[in-house]
Design a protein around this motif. Structure first.
Motif, PDB file in Angstrom:
ATOM      1  N   GLU A 206      44.583  41.380  30.241  1.00 52.66           N
ATOM      2  CA  GLU A 206      44.917  42.753  30.591  1.00 52.66           C
ATOM      3  C   GLU A 206      46.389  42.862  31.003  1.00 52.66           C
ATOM      4  N   TYR A 207      47.052  43.917  30.522  1.00 53.37           N
ATOM      5  CA  TYR A 207      48.501  44.022  30.714  1.00 53.37           C
ATOM      6  C   TYR A 207      48.875  44.066  32.198  1.00 53.37           C
ATOM      7  N   LEU A 208      48.164  44.859  32.996  1.00 52.38           N
ATOM      8  CA  LEU A 208      48.500  44.956  34.419  1.00 52.38           C
ATOM      9  C   LEU A 208      48.327  43.615  35.122  1.00 52.38           C
ATOM     10  N   PHE A 209      47.301  42.859  34.724  1.00 53.91           N
ATOM     11  CA  PHE A 209      47.092  41.535  35.302  1.00 53.91           C
ATOM     12  C   PHE A 209      48.241  40.603  34.912  1.00 53.91           C
ATOM     13  N   ARG A 210      48.670  40.653  33.654  1.00 53.05           N
ATOM     14  CA  ARG A 210      49.788  39.811  33.222  1.00 53.05           C
ATOM     15  C   ARG A 210      51.083  40.223  33.932  1.00 53.05           C
ATOM     16  N   GLU A 211      51.239  41.504  34.185  1.00 49.42           N
ATOM     17  CA  GLU A 211      52.416  41.959  34.924  1.00 49.42           C
ATOM     18  C   GLU A 211      52.380  41.436  36.358  1.00 49.42           C
TER      19      GLU A 211
ATOM     20  N   SER B 181      36.688  37.575  31.233  1.00 51.01           N
ATOM     21  CA  SER B 181      36.178  38.942  31.178  1.00 51.01           C
ATOM     22  C   SER B 181      37.157  39.910  31.835  1.00 51.01           C
ATOM     23  N   ARG B 182      37.139  41.150  31.380  1.00 50.80           N
ATOM     24  CA  ARG B 182      38.018  42.180  31.943  1.00 50.80           C
ATOM     25  C   ARG B 182      37.679  42.425  33.411  1.00 50.80           C
ATOM     26  N   ILE B 183      36.417  42.279  33.749  1.00 54.40           N
ATOM     27  CA  ILE B 183      36.006  42.481  35.146  1.00 54.40           C
ATOM     28  C   ILE B 183      36.687  41.460  36.042  1.00 54.40           C
ATOM     29  N   ASP B 184      36.623  40.180  35.653  1.00 57.62           N
ATOM     30  CA  ASP B 184      37.262  39.125  36.453  1.00 57.62           C
ATOM     31  C   ASP B 184      38.772  39.322  36.518  1.00 57.62           C
ATOM     32  N   GLN B 185      39.371  39.722  35.406  1.00 56.97           N
ATOM     33  CA  GLN B 185      40.811  39.960  35.403  1.00 56.97           C
ATOM     34  C   GLN B 185      41.172  41.109  36.342  1.00 56.97           C
ATOM     35  N   ASN B 186      40.352  42.157  36.338  1.00 57.68           N
ATOM     36  CA  ASN B 186      40.627  43.302  37.204  1.00 57.68           C
ATOM     37  C   ASN B 186      40.492  42.932  38.676  1.00 57.68           C
ATOM     38  N   ILE B 187      39.491  42.112  39.001  1.00 59.70           N
ATOM     39  CA  ILE B 187      39.319  41.653  40.383  1.00 59.70           C
ATOM     40  C   ILE B 187      40.534  40.856  40.831  1.00 59.70           C
ATOM     41  N   LEU B 188      40.982  39.929  39.970  1.00 60.55           N
ATOM     42  CA  LEU B 188      42.151  39.121  40.317  1.00 60.55           C
ATOM     43  C   LEU B 188      43.409  39.972  40.414  1.00 60.55           C
ATOM     44  N   TYR B 189      43.540  40.943  39.519  1.00 69.42           N
ATOM     45  CA  TYR B 189      44.701  41.836  39.560  1.00 69.42           C
ATOM     46  C   TYR B 189      44.756  42.576  40.901  1.00 69.42           C
ATOM     47  N   GLN B 190      43.625  43.147  41.313  1.00 66.59           N
ATOM     48  CA  GLN B 190      43.606  43.859  42.596  1.00 66.59           C
ATOM     49  C   GLN B 190      43.827  42.899  43.762  1.00 66.59           C
ATOM     50  N   PHE B 191      43.267  41.702  43.646  1.00 64.53           N
ATOM     51  CA  PHE B 191      43.446  40.692  44.695  1.00 64.53           C
ATOM     52  C   PHE B 191      44.932  40.374  44.886  1.00 64.53           C
ATOM     53  N   MET B 192      45.674  40.342  43.787  1.00 62.26           N
ATOM     54  CA  MET B 192      47.103  40.056  43.856  1.00 62.26           C
ATOM     55  C   MET B 192      47.896  41.291  44.270  1.00 62.26           C
ATOM     56  N   SER B 193      47.617  42.429  43.635  1.00 62.53           N
ATOM     57  CA  SER B 193      48.435  43.627  43.872  1.00 62.53           C
ATOM     58  C   SER B 193      48.252  44.192  45.276  1.00 62.53           C
ATOM     59  N   GLU B 194      47.111  43.949  45.890  1.00 61.91           N
ATOM     60  CA  GLU B 194      46.871  44.442  47.248  1.00 61.91           C
ATOM     61  C   GLU B 194      47.353  43.471  48.323  1.00 61.91           C
ATOM     62  N   GLY B 195      47.964  42.359  47.908  1.00 64.32           N
ATOM     63  CA  GLY B 195      48.556  41.427  48.866  1.00 64.32           C
ATOM     64  C   GLY B 195      47.621  40.346  49.375  1.00 64.32           C
ATOM     65  N   HIS B 196      46.352  40.338  48.913  1.00 65.00           N
ATOM     66  CA  HIS B 196      45.397  39.328  49.401  1.00 65.00           C
ATOM     67  C   HIS B 196      45.788  37.928  48.953  1.00 65.00           C
ATOM     68  N   TYR B 197      46.316  37.814  47.739  1.00 63.09           N
ATOM     69  CA  TYR B 197      46.652  36.489  47.210  1.00 63.09           C
ATOM     70  C   TYR B 197      47.771  35.851  48.026  1.00 63.09           C
ATOM     71  N   GLU B 198      48.814  36.604  48.318  1.00 61.31           N
ATOM     72  CA  GLU B 198      49.926  36.067  49.099  1.00 61.31           C
ATOM     73  C   GLU B 198      49.473  35.678  50.503  1.00 61.31           C
ATOM     74  N   ARG B 199      48.637  36.531  51.115  1.00 58.35           N
ATOM     75  CA  ARG B 199      48.138  36.201  52.454  1.00 58.35           C
ATOM     76  C   ARG B 199      47.249  34.957  52.420  1.00 58.35           C
ATOM     77  N   HIS B 200      46.453  34.845  51.357  1.00 60.57           N
ATOM     78  CA  HIS B 200      45.590  33.672  51.225  1.00 60.57           C
ATOM     79  C   HIS B 200      46.417  32.395  51.063  1.00 60.57           C
ATOM     80  N   LEU B 201      47.462  32.451  50.244  1.00 61.98           N
ATOM     81  CA  LEU B 201      48.325  31.277  50.068  1.00 61.98           C
ATOM     82  C   LEU B 201      48.992  30.883  51.378  1.00 61.98           C
ATOM     83  N   ASN B 202      49.493  31.854  52.116  1.00 60.44           N
ATOM     84  CA  ASN B 202      50.136  31.548  53.406  1.00 60.44           C
ATOM     85  C   ASN B 202      49.148  30.900  54.365  1.00 60.44           C
ATOM     86  N   ARG B 203      47.911  31.434  54.376  1.00 65.87           N
ATOM     87  CA  ARG B 203      46.887  30.872  55.258  1.00 65.87           C
ATOM     88  C   ARG B 203      46.540  29.443  54.829  1.00 65.87           C
TER      89      ARG B 203
END
Length: 480
Positions: free
Chosen positions: A154-159, A348-370
């Protein structure tokens, strides 16, 4: 007729399956005879205190396999089965595709402490955030998620991946250069379709064996290239005849070597000498560095499109996510579009969308820092506990990654070190298992100790048991 079926609340073994198996076995054994009438699904459900749909599913399976028949207005009856062929399915555990020695290797032993270098800490996974995003993704009537998506991802996920790689790893690319796939193995197979099979691939020795297995299964000629203190030896690479080099410059697995700038420049110069040469950069765990700033990716130094950058979420989030990505140089993007862009995405597009939101909402960065803080605490605890080993071992791989290396200084073999640890029910891993050809192992006896998936208590226990196993302090009484 009443059936006394002993149901057990057992994960992975639903009630309908237990009911089906019990009745089938009673028929096979002759305890239920032809023309015997079975209780109705309602009666059996009430007797066993389960839902009627459960007993119906069991009966439907028996009907479909021909063990029973349904007579309108009368009920269910056992069928006559002549010359029943025993397939052995009743006891699958007696059958194996593997030899006895292979079966023993496959079985996972219940170690007191397993210093696996491949594990990660799942206790700190942000389940609440992941659950909320997953729920929000599916709660809306979003039919688009269930349609076929972009083959590259998905394009937004790749972005989102592009933005993260640029800010955190210094990677220069656009979303059109990124391909998302289910695991690194799949992406390496996809890459083989782009590069062609008439290639010679050089790999660091020792190396990540899973990547070697993929290349070997694709029938590539793979040549091992020895390393020095800076990583892959370019002089040996020049003589190898290879036109592809698979490297891990930011944190080599399993040695932990961090490739300095000069060696990176030498490898780029090697790639620039011929038009068909490429470097495959595996950046598998670069997020976890505990001293100084993160080491930028080699791809960011490449100004001639010769570096193929590979990354994954397996270490930073969880192995079960099975989402990886590759950043193709622009010439290879054109080959991809021409030859294999019709391949559907394996995520799957569902998994990609979940990961995209996880990253775009800042959860991924906070998880890495933790997780950096969590792993640093474990790393520091392990290195502190290993200080008393310093007269027996050279300890390497500090300040980055999720494992350390202990190289023996007292003339013991790797096999002896591993065996003595196993005698204390502790699992450590020999470095020799990471060489493409074991006869090329020029390293002194070395064991690998991972810490990511262990608790602090397990780390302390493991150190104490290793002290006893290897008699580091000459005493079995250990004070931590």
């Amino acid at each position: 007729m009443e059936l006394m079926i002993p149901l057990k609340n057992q994960p992975g073994l639903p009630y309908y399956s237990q009911i089906y198996t019990y009745i089938k076995n009673e028929i096979v054994k002759g305890n239920l005879r032809p023309a015997d009438r079975l209780p109705s699904t309602r009666q059996l459900a009430e007797h066993l205190k389960v839902s009627r749909s459960t007993t119906q599913m069991a009966y439907e399976q028996l009907l479909s396999e021909g063990y029973i028949e349904s007579v309108p207005c009368r009920g269910y009856f056992v069928l006559q089965i002549d010359g029943l062929i025993h397939t052995g399915q009743e006891n699958k555990s007696q059958f194996s595709f593997f030899t006895e020695s292979e079966e023993k290797t496959r079985r996972k032993k219940d170690w007191s402490v397993d210093f696996s270098p491949r594990g990660i800490d799942l206790c700190n996974f942000p389940f609440n955030a992941w659950r909320k995003i997953s729920k929000n993704t599916l709660i809306d009537d979003n039919r688009e998620m269930f349609a076929a998506g972009d083959p590259q991802g998905e394009y937004l996920f790749r972005e989102a991946i592009r933005s993260y790689l640029h800010s955190a790893r210094g990677v220069n690319c656009v979303p059109e250069q990124i391909i998302v796939g289910a695991g690194s193995e799949y992406l390496l197979m996809l890459l083989s379709q782009i590069l062609g099979r008439d290639r010679i691939i050089a790999m660091e020795n020792p190396t990540y064996r899973q990547a070697y297995r993929v290349f070997d299964s694709l029938q590539y000629k793979v040549v091992p290239v020895d390393m020095d203190q800076s990583g892959m030896d370019v002089r040996v690479l020049e003589k190898s005849g290879a036109d592809i080099a698979y490297i891990m410059p930011s944190h080599q697995y399993p040695t932990g070597i961090i490739m300095p700038v000069k060696r990176r420049q030498e490898l780029l110069a090697w790639a620039y000498e011929r038009e068909d040469r490429y470097l495959i950069e595996d950046d598998y765990d670069s997020e976890f560095r505990y001293k100084g700033k993160p080491i930028p990716a080699l791809q960011g130094m490449d100004d001639r499109d010769r570096v193929i950058y590979c990354g994954t979420f397996s270490k930073s989030i969880a192995p079960a996510i099975r989402v990886s990505y590759v950043v193709l140089p622009r010439p290879l993007c054109r080959i991809y579009q021409k030859r294999i862009s019709f391949y559907a995405s394996t995520v799957s597009r569902i998994d990609q969308n979940i990961l995209y939101q996880f990253m775009s909402e800042g959860h991924y960065e906070r998880h890495l820092n933790r997780m950096r803080a969590v792993y640093k605490a474990k790393h520091d605890l392990l290195t502190a506990g290993l200080k008393s080993f310093e007269d027996q071992f050279t300890i390497e791989g500090e300040h980055a990654g999720l494992h350390l290396l202990l190289t023996d200084r007292k003339g013991r073999s790797e096999e002896e070190l591993v065996a003595k640890a196993e005698a204390k029910n502790v699992k450590v891993y020999g470095l020799s298992g990471y060489f493409i050809h074991k006869e090329h192992n020029k390293y002194p006896p070395t064991v690998i100790i991972g810490f990511a998936n262990l608790t602090e208590t397990q780390i302390q226990t493991g150190i104490a048991l290793l002290k006893e196993a290897w008699s580091v302090d000459g005493s079995k009484e250990v004070i931590l």
